[in-house]
Write a protein that holds these residues in place. Structure first.
Motif, PDB file in Angstrom:
ATOM      1  N   ASN A 131     105.045 153.976  -1.217  1.00  0.00           N
ATOM      2  CA  ASN A 131     103.927 154.436  -2.260  1.00  0.00           C
ATOM      3  C   ASN A 131     104.608 154.768  -3.521  1.00  0.00           C
ATOM      4  OD1 ASN A 131     101.706 153.862  -0.603  1.00  0.00           O
ATOM      5  ND2 ASN A 131     101.880 155.691   0.495  1.00  0.00           N
ATOM      6  N   VAL A 132     104.293 154.192  -4.588  1.00  0.00           N
ATOM      7  CA  VAL A 132     104.691 154.729  -5.948  1.00  0.00           C
ATOM      8  C   VAL A 132     103.795 154.940  -7.018  1.00  0.00           C
ATOM      9  CG1 VAL A 132     105.927 153.837  -8.095  1.00  0.00           C
ATOM     10  CG2 VAL A 132     106.763 152.916  -5.877  1.00  0.00           C
ATOM     11  N   LEU A 133     103.844 156.272  -7.484  1.00  0.00           N
ATOM     12  CA  LEU A 133     102.940 156.657  -8.470  1.00  0.00           C
ATOM     13  C   LEU A 133     103.635 156.497  -9.759  1.00  0.00           C
ATOM     14  CD1 LEU A 133     100.622 158.282  -9.588  1.00  0.00           C
ATOM     15  CD2 LEU A 133     101.710 160.257  -9.159  1.00  0.00           C
ATOM     16  N   HIS A 134     102.927 155.474 -10.593  1.00  0.00           N
ATOM     17  CA  HIS A 134     103.671 155.367 -11.856  1.00  0.00           C
ATOM     18  C   HIS A 134     102.734 155.749 -13.080  1.00  0.00           C
ATOM     19  CE1 HIS A 134     105.109 151.603 -14.543  1.00  0.00           C
ATOM     20  NE2 HIS A 134     105.408 152.680 -14.804  1.00  0.00           N
ATOM     21  N   ILE A 135     103.389 156.769 -13.652  1.00  0.00           N
ATOM     22  CA  ILE A 135     102.588 157.645 -14.759  1.00  0.00           C
ATOM     23  C   ILE A 135     103.153 156.754 -16.253  1.00  0.00           C
ATOM     24  CG2 ILE A 135     102.356 159.611 -16.002  1.00  0.00           C
ATOM     25  CD1 ILE A 135     102.905 161.128 -13.551  1.00  0.00           C
ATOM     26  N   LYS A 136     102.297 156.434 -16.937  1.00  0.00           N
ATOM     27  CA  LYS A 136     102.585 155.736 -18.323  1.00  0.00           C
ATOM     28  C   LYS A 136     101.826 156.577 -19.432  1.00  0.00           C
ATOM     29  CE  LYS A 136     102.318 151.032 -16.090  1.00  0.00           C
ATOM     30  NZ  LYS A 136     101.522 149.648 -16.456  1.00  0.00           N
ATOM     31  N   VAL A 137     102.639 156.878 -20.275  1.00  0.00           N
ATOM     32  CA  VAL A 137     102.227 157.655 -21.329  1.00  0.00           C
ATOM     33  C   VAL A 137     102.115 157.046 -22.906  1.00  0.00           C
ATOM     34  CG1 VAL A 137     103.049 159.768 -22.684  1.00  0.00           C
ATOM     35  CG2 VAL A 137     103.479 159.524 -20.124  1.00  0.00           C
ATOM     36  N   SER A 138     102.996 156.284 -23.075  1.00  0.00           N
ATOM     37  CA  SER A 138     103.006 155.611 -24.567  1.00  0.00           C
ATOM     38  C   SER A 138     101.595 154.855 -24.670  1.00  0.00           C
ATOM     39  CB  SER A 138     104.051 154.413 -24.776  1.00  0.00           C
ATOM     40  OG  SER A 138     103.890 153.792 -26.007  1.00  0.00           O
ATOM     41  N   PRO A 139     101.035 155.256 -26.096  1.00  0.00           N
ATOM     42  CA  PRO A 139      99.742 154.684 -26.523  1.00  0.00           C
ATOM     43  C   PRO A 139      99.935 153.132 -26.832  1.00  0.00           C
ATOM     44  CG  PRO A 139     100.666 156.254 -28.037  1.00  0.00           C
ATOM     45  CD  PRO A 139     101.466 156.346 -27.068  1.00  0.00           C
ATOM     46  N   ASP A 140     101.291 152.592 -27.046  1.00  0.00           N
ATOM     47  CA  ASP A 140     101.473 151.423 -27.433  1.00  0.00           C
ATOM     48  C   ASP A 140     101.233 150.696 -26.034  1.00  0.00           C
ATOM     49  OD1 ASP A 140     102.401 148.823 -28.135  1.00  0.00           O
ATOM     50  OD2 ASP A 140     104.360 149.632 -29.066  1.00  0.00           O
ATOM     51  N   LEU A 141     100.170 149.952 -25.847  1.00  0.00           N
ATOM     52  CA  LEU A 141     100.017 149.402 -24.408  1.00  0.00           C
ATOM     53  C   LEU A 141     100.833 148.075 -24.455  1.00  0.00           C
ATOM     54  CD1 LEU A 141      96.361 149.941 -24.069  1.00  0.00           C
ATOM     55  CD2 LEU A 141      98.238 151.568 -23.572  1.00  0.00           C
ATOM     56  N   ALA A 142     101.071 147.500 -25.636  1.00  0.00           N
ATOM     57  CA  ALA A 142     101.642 146.096 -25.556  1.00  0.00           C
ATOM     58  C   ALA A 142     103.268 146.276 -25.872  1.00  0.00           C
ATOM     59  CB  ALA A 142     100.984 145.028 -26.546  1.00  0.00           C
ATOM     60  N   GLY A 143     103.658 146.771 -26.740  1.00  0.00           N
ATOM     61  CA  GLY A 143     104.929 146.671 -27.362  1.00  0.00           C
ATOM     62  C   GLY A 143     105.908 147.769 -26.928  1.00  0.00           C
ATOM     63  N   SER A 144     105.373 148.819 -26.005  1.00  0.00           N
ATOM     64  CA  SER A 144     106.106 149.861 -25.892  1.00  0.00           C
ATOM     65  C   SER A 144     107.483 149.720 -25.028  1.00  0.00           C
ATOM     66  CB  SER A 144     105.357 151.043 -24.944  1.00  0.00           C
ATOM     67  OG  SER A 144     106.062 151.807 -24.374  1.00  0.00           O
ATOM     68  N   ALA A 145     108.584 150.343 -25.448  1.00  0.00           N
ATOM     69  CA  ALA A 145     109.619 150.090 -24.872  1.00  0.00           C
ATOM     70  C   ALA A 145     109.861 150.821 -23.446  1.00  0.00           C
ATOM     71  CB  ALA A 145     110.931 150.627 -25.749  1.00  0.00           C
ATOM     72  N   SER A 146     109.192 151.830 -23.521  1.00  0.00           N
ATOM     73  CA  SER A 146     109.173 152.525 -22.208  1.00  0.00           C
ATOM     74  C   SER A 146     108.455 151.838 -21.246  1.00  0.00           C
ATOM     75  CB  SER A 146     108.704 154.202 -22.409  1.00  0.00           C
ATOM     76  OG  SER A 146     107.365 154.168 -22.762  1.00  0.00           O
ATOM     77  N   ARG A 147     107.350 151.392 -21.590  1.00  0.00           N
ATOM     78  CA  ARG A 147     106.538 150.579 -20.726  1.00  0.00           C
ATOM     79  C   ARG A 147     107.244 149.507 -20.228  1.00  0.00           C
ATOM     80  NH1 ARG A 147     100.699 151.547 -20.489  1.00  0.00           N
ATOM     81  NH2 ARG A 147     100.130 153.451 -21.528  1.00  0.00           N
ATOM     82  N   ILE A 148     107.774 148.640 -21.093  1.00  0.00           N
ATOM     83  CA  ILE A 148     108.358 147.328 -20.566  1.00  0.00           C
ATOM     84  C   ILE A 148     109.432 147.676 -19.655  1.00  0.00           C
ATOM     85  CG2 ILE A 148     110.019 145.445 -21.469  1.00  0.00           C
ATOM     86  CD1 ILE A 148     108.533 145.651 -24.251  1.00  0.00           C
ATOM     87  N   ALA A 149     110.203 148.544 -20.113  1.00  0.00           N
ATOM     88  CA  ALA A 149     111.519 149.113 -19.155  1.00  0.00           C
ATOM     89  C   ALA A 149     110.932 149.487 -17.777  1.00  0.00           C
ATOM     90  CB  ALA A 149     112.208 150.054 -19.580  1.00  0.00           C
ATOM     91  N   SER A 150     109.765 150.565 -17.810  1.00  0.00           N
ATOM     92  CA  SER A 150     109.397 150.837 -16.554  1.00  0.00           C
ATOM     93  C   SER A 150     108.797 149.662 -15.624  1.00  0.00           C
ATOM     94  CB  SER A 150     108.413 151.933 -16.602  1.00  0.00           C
ATOM     95  OG  SER A 150     107.055 151.544 -17.100  1.00  0.00           O
ATOM     96  N   ALA A 151     108.124 148.641 -16.196  1.00  0.00           N
ATOM     97  CA  ALA A 151     107.670 147.396 -15.532  1.00  0.00           C
ATOM     98  C   ALA A 151     108.884 146.640 -14.882  1.00  0.00           C
ATOM     99  CB  ALA A 151     106.960 146.569 -16.465  1.00  0.00           C
ATOM    100  N   ARG A 152     109.923 146.524 -15.551  1.00  0.00           N
ATOM    101  CA  ARG A 152     111.044 145.949 -15.028  1.00  0.00           C
ATOM    102  C   ARG A 152     111.511 146.721 -13.975  1.00  0.00           C
ATOM    103  NH1 ARG A 152     115.454 142.849 -16.979  1.00  0.00           N
ATOM    104  NH2 ARG A 152     113.808 141.807 -18.037  1.00  0.00           N
ATOM    105  N   LEU A 153     111.568 148.158 -13.925  1.00  0.00           N
ATOM    106  CA  LEU A 153     111.972 149.015 -12.830  1.00  0.00           C
ATOM    107  C   LEU A 153     110.975 148.778 -11.674  1.00  0.00           C
ATOM    108  CD1 LEU A 153     113.435 151.464 -11.573  1.00  0.00           C
ATOM    109  CD2 LEU A 153     112.014 152.881 -13.009  1.00  0.00           C
TER     110      LEU A 153
END
Length: 201
Positions: free
Chosen positions: A2-24
């Motif tokens: 079970n993974v809890l994935h907390i996303k924070v950036s308000p840039d829903l499409a281009g966020s670098a942190s969101r892109i990297a965590s999606a790869r993770l």
């Protein structure tokens, strides 16, 4: 798993942190085919900041809480239960003004609970009550903080490490997307973070 994935950036499409965590998450899923991901998107569903009534309810013994107090702490109770239910926590966030975005700080405020996620022994020693969790923290910053002249200004990673240790979590892996706005580093910031994730797995 079970993974809890907390996303924070308000840039829903281009966020670098969101892109990297999606790869993770992809890499975790390749290792754990039974992976179940629960997403808590604080940009789209921010948590309320604590007020005096809620804090008083926290410190009221459970058996003495009235209905209004139980309502006041319901969000916190749900977030604490969610944390306990996960095996792995993934935090995906930008660094803002050297520290945490307020929505992420609000999450920490809701899950840092005396009697639930930490306690004190009769001798007065504090003990964390959240155990056996692995944390990956993907953190994107406009400037380079891993080294160089701004290294000492990073208030994000020390806070996250200390706040997690406070509740009993010490296995924390930081993945930096470092220097996304710096002209000298922005072209390689995300690719280097993705390479770091590849090496981890």
């Amino acid at each position: 798993m079970n993974v809890l994935h907390i996303k924070v950036s308000p840039d829903l499409a281009g966020s670098a942190s969101r892109i990297a965590s999606a790869r993770l998450i992809e890499k975790l899923r390749s290792r754990h085919h039974d992976l179940h991901e629960t997403v808590l998107d604080l940009a789209q569903q921010p948590l309320p900041h604590l007020d005096a009534f809620t804090i008083r309810a926290f410190f009221t013994p459970p058996e003495a809480r009235d209905e209004a107090q139980r309502d006041a702490i319901r969000t916190s109770e749900q977030r604490v239960d969610q944390l306990f239910a996960c095996d792995t926590l993934v935090i995906s966030s930008p660094m803002w003004n050297l520290g945490l975005p307020s929505v992420l700080k609000a999450w920490f405020d809701h899950i840092t609970r005396a009697g639930r996620t930490f306690a004190f022994t009769p001798e007065g020693t504090k003990v964390g009550l959240v155990s056996n969790k692995k944390v990956y923290c993907v953190m994107a910053s406009g400037s380079v903080f891993a080294h160089g002249p701004f290294m000492q200004d990073d208030q994000f990673t020390p806070y996250v490490r200390a706040a997690l240790a406070y509740i009993g979590i010490s296995d924390v892996q930081f993945i930096r997307v470092d220097g996304t706005h710096d002209p000298l580093s922005r072209a390689r910031a995300l690719p280097e973070a993705l390479e770091t994730i590849e090496r981890l797995f």
